[in-house]
Design an enzyme around this catalytic site. Structure first.
Site, PDB file in Angstrom:
ATOM      1  N   MET A 163      40.635  -3.658 -46.787  1.00 54.85           N
ATOM      2  CA  MET A 163      40.057  -3.038 -47.973  1.00 54.85           C
ATOM      3  C   MET A 163      38.543  -3.201 -47.868  1.00 54.85           C
ATOM      4  O   MET A 163      38.031  -4.317 -47.890  1.00 54.85           O
ATOM      5  CB  MET A 163      40.601  -3.714 -49.238  1.00 54.85           C
ATOM      6  CG  MET A 163      40.095  -3.119 -50.528  1.00 54.85           C
ATOM      7  SD  MET A 163      41.085  -3.621 -51.961  1.00 54.85           S
ATOM      8  CE  MET A 163      41.123  -5.396 -51.830  1.00 54.85           C
ATOM      9  N   ARG A 290      45.444  -8.703 -56.555  1.00 55.36           N
ATOM     10  CA  ARG A 290      45.086  -9.731 -57.537  1.00 55.36           C
ATOM     11  C   ARG A 290      46.275 -10.600 -57.897  1.00 55.36           C
ATOM     12  O   ARG A 290      46.128 -11.805 -58.120  1.00 55.36           O
ATOM     13  CB  ARG A 290      44.479  -9.062 -58.772  1.00 55.36           C
ATOM     14  CG  ARG A 290      43.063  -8.575 -58.515  1.00 55.36           C
ATOM     15  CD  ARG A 290      42.493  -7.716 -59.619  1.00 55.36           C
ATOM     16  NE  ARG A 290      41.105  -7.378 -59.313  1.00 55.36           N
ATOM     17  CZ  ARG A 290      40.362  -6.530 -60.001  1.00 55.36           C
ATOM     18  NH1 ARG A 290      40.885  -5.899 -61.048  1.00 55.36           N
ATOM     19  NH2 ARG A 290      39.113  -6.300 -59.648  1.00 55.36           N
ATOM     20  N   TYR A 424      36.913 -13.755 -54.706  1.00 57.19           N
ATOM     21  CA  TYR A 424      37.204 -12.412 -54.209  1.00 57.19           C
ATOM     22  C   TYR A 424      38.271 -11.697 -55.041  1.00 57.19           C
ATOM     23  O   TYR A 424      38.886 -12.275 -55.924  1.00 57.19           O
ATOM     24  CB  TYR A 424      37.551 -12.406 -52.720  1.00 57.19           C
ATOM     25  CG  TYR A 424      38.695 -13.257 -52.220  1.00 57.19           C
ATOM     26  CD1 TYR A 424      39.767 -13.630 -53.010  1.00 57.19           C
ATOM     27  CD2 TYR A 424      38.704 -13.671 -50.891  1.00 57.19           C
ATOM     28  CE1 TYR A 424      40.811 -14.379 -52.509  1.00 57.19           C
ATOM     29  CE2 TYR A 424      39.743 -14.425 -50.367  1.00 57.19           C
ATOM     30  CZ  TYR A 424      40.797 -14.774 -51.183  1.00 57.19           C
ATOM     31  OH  TYR A 424      41.830 -15.512 -50.674  1.00 57.19           O
ATOM     32  N   GLU A 425      38.449 -10.410 -54.741  1.00 56.14           N
ATOM     33  CA  GLU A 425      39.322  -9.505 -55.506  1.00 56.14           C
ATOM     34  C   GLU A 425      38.931  -9.434 -56.979  1.00 56.14           C
ATOM     35  O   GLU A 425      39.778  -9.347 -57.860  1.00 56.14           O
ATOM     36  CB  GLU A 425      40.797  -9.925 -55.371  1.00 56.14           C
ATOM     37  CG  GLU A 425      41.339  -9.873 -53.969  1.00 56.14           C
ATOM     38  CD  GLU A 425      41.219  -8.504 -53.326  1.00 56.14           C
ATOM     39  OE1 GLU A 425      41.037  -7.519 -54.055  1.00 56.14           O
ATOM     40  OE2 GLU A 425      41.290  -8.430 -52.101  1.00 56.14           O
ATOM     41  N   GLY A 426      37.646  -9.447 -57.243  1.00 58.59           N
ATOM     42  CA  GLY A 426      37.146  -9.455 -58.613  1.00 58.59           C
ATOM     43  C   GLY A 426      37.012 -10.885 -59.078  1.00 58.59           C
ATOM     44  O   GLY A 426      38.008 -11.584 -59.262  1.00 58.59           O
TER      45      GLY A 426
END
Length: 557
Positions: A163, A290, A424-426
């Site tokens: 990603m 997430r 990470y991932e927001g």
């Protein structure tokens, strides 16, 4: 020595008793041939792979790390062979549709698999972690020819996806990204730009890598509404694509995972989904990611518990103020007799088992098609679980004393590895804003009211649900005059929801544990009593901090 054994007994408890998943499977057409014995057999095989193949590579992979040479990445010794065993076992296909070559099993079993993978070897699991999300993204948004070509490769494990969002100037604010995509006469696109912090952007586990890349078309409007999503393979039928890895990061943890900087120099790719609506397509993958990142926090908590408990049984220091009945008197006692250590270990146990119930519940909701509740739970699981993974690893290290600070005992690796999951991932701060501002206040509390209605099914939680309802009403009212207030309160609100969900987990556990055989029944009830006596009072602190956030924050000079 660092050890990990999958907690299969507790996994079975969650599936069989807490979720009553076999009953739900029998009433769901997609899973009506699946029963509990088969599900447990799947988990036993996964546990064997994780403890026998991945766990022995955890410390050595951390010490060795990845090696970068001339644009190529070599993963730590044993990683390639472990991936071959993973593919041979059919694990990439577990929760993928049978039509795409998958096994068609529920996502709740995949959640258990993910917990085991991350608990046994977080660095290795980073290569496979995004695969299911990429599969869902392409299955939902890709043209049919791309699905026909690449979905079987992902499902079989022949290739691994990445990603590609972050750029040097654009992290959480993807509206600032500059990567460009130029349309070509043959319907493809040429992508030019730089991406960084790309997990698995280059490696030696598979020959090809499928990059899912956010970029801008020439006519793209400014900001996040002008972003499109593209599939850019490392290798094309004609040979290597015009992209390269120009370095890997040297990191605090997950050193076995190659975190890459990628350069796209007119690389060929294809549009996924609609032009300028790339975030909508990408979020199919990110929502899956997430949930998986939250399970990383659960995995670290479980691994920390197992290793701290093992050490506390062996280490003898001083005489304990009180011994369990029948314990022999001696000059020094195992440290798990001491109150401070008992409290730490019980906290680890209560957090680990409670998070397992909630994490598997979210995956089970996805299996049942309940997207409203699953999407509400996702930011809580991602942020609260990862925060607990780091905090509980730190508490577990304290059990080891000075030995915990040296590499020989490896709890320090768990602490280092767990820290990235909060970023990470927001980042967790973004998850908190998403929860309170978008998912609770943004839909006038409809999803949150549904969650409270489920929690109220457990009689002891009626008062807690009323308090949660009152907090939301107070934040909504105060935000009318102070629009920044929800953002100041968001972090504490998410932690409040995390504690409340653990209360739900343990209230239901205490109820259904009555049907368990001894000693599991007594063990569950004792841990539930500990949670409500020692951990639930955190609710008062979180509510007080939410109210304290009414005070404006000054700007630093």
């Amino acid at each position: 020595m660092w050890q990990y054994q999958a907690p299969l007994r507790d996994m079975q408890f969650v599936l069989e008793h807490w979720l009553q998943a076999p009953k739900a499977w029998s009433q769901t057409e997609a899973f009506d041939t699946l029963d509990l014995p088969l599900a447990l057999q799947v988990l036993e095989e996964a546990a064997r792979f994780c403890s026998g193949v991945l766990a022995p590579l955890n410390a050595s992979g951390d010490r060795q790390g990845c090696r970068f040479d001339g644009g190529h990445v070599r993963t730590p010794d044993g990683f390639v062979q472990a991936y071959a065993a993973y593919v041979e076992g059919g694990w990439p296909a577990l929760a993928c549709a049978e039509a795409a070559g998958g096994q068609g099993l529920p996502q709740v079993l995949d959640a258990a698999l993910q917990e085991m993978l991350y608990a046994s070897n977080h660095g290795w699991a980073m290569y496979t972690g995004i695969a299911h999300g990429a599969y869902l993204c392409l299955k939902t948004h890709a043209p049919q020819w791309i699905q026909d070509c690449y979905l079987p490769q992902i499902v079989s494990g022949q290739t691994l996806p990445t990603m590609c969002l972050t750029e040097p100037q654009a992290g959480s604010d993807v509206g600032l990204l500059r990567c460009r995509a130029e349309p070509q006469a043959d319907g493809s696109y040429r992508l030019t730009g730089n991406k960084l912090f790309i997990s698995g952007g280059e490696h030696d586990l598979t020959e090809n890598i499928l990059h899912l890349v956010l970029a801008r078309l020439p006519d793209a409007p400014a900001g996040s509404r002008g972003i499109s999503l593209f599939l850019v393979p490392k290798r094309l039928d004609s040979g290597a694509n015009a992209l390269r890895c120009d370095g890997i990061e040297h990191k605090m943890g997950i050193k076995g995972s190659a975190t890459c900087s990628l350069v796209f120099d007119g690389a060929q790719g294809w549009l996924i989904g609609e032009a300028h609506r790339g975030l909508a397509a990408m979020f199919v993958m990110m929502n899956s990611a997430r949930l998986h990142v939250g399970l990383q926090g659960l995995g670290h908590t479980e691994a920390a518990l197992q290793n701290a408990w093992g050490y506390a049984q062996e280490r003898q220091q001083m005489r304990a103020p009180l011994r369990p009945a029948g314990a022999a008197a001696q000059a020094a006692d195992p440290i798990h007799y001491h109150p401070a250590m008992r409290r730490t270990l019980l906290t680890l146990k209560a957090k680990s088992e409670g998070m397992r119930a909630i994490g598997y519940w979210a995956a089970h909701l996805l299996d049942q098609g309940d997207l409203q509740l699953a999407e509400l739970l996702t930011p809580i699981i991602k942020a609260y679980f990862t925060e607990q993974g780091f905090e509980q690893a730190s508490q577990a290290l304290q059990v080891f004393g000075g030995y915990g600070y040296v590499a020989e005992f490896a709890i320090e690796q768990t602490l280092r590895d767990s820290r990235i999951a909060m970023i990470y991932e927001g980042s967790n701060e973004i998850q908190a804003n998403d929860l309170l501002v978008r998912k609770v206040l943004g839909d006038e509390g409809q999803a949150f009211e549904r969650l409270l209605s489920v929690m109220r099914e457990e009689a002891p939680l009626a008062s807690l649900c009323e308090r949660l309802q009152a907090v939301v009403a107070q934040v909504r009212d105060d935000s009318i005059e102070d629009p920044e207030y929800p953002y100041r309160a968001a972090g504490e609100f998410l932690r409040l929801c995390g504690v409340a969900l653990l209360a739900f987990a343990w209230a239901r556990t205490a109820r259904v544990a009555e049907q368990l055989p001894e000693p599991q029944r007594a063990e569950k009830l004792e841990t539930a009593r500990f949670f409500f006596a020692y951990l639930l009072p955190e609710v008062d602190q979180r509510i007080a901090l939410i109210r304290a956030a009414r005070a404006p924050l000054p700007f630093l000079a």
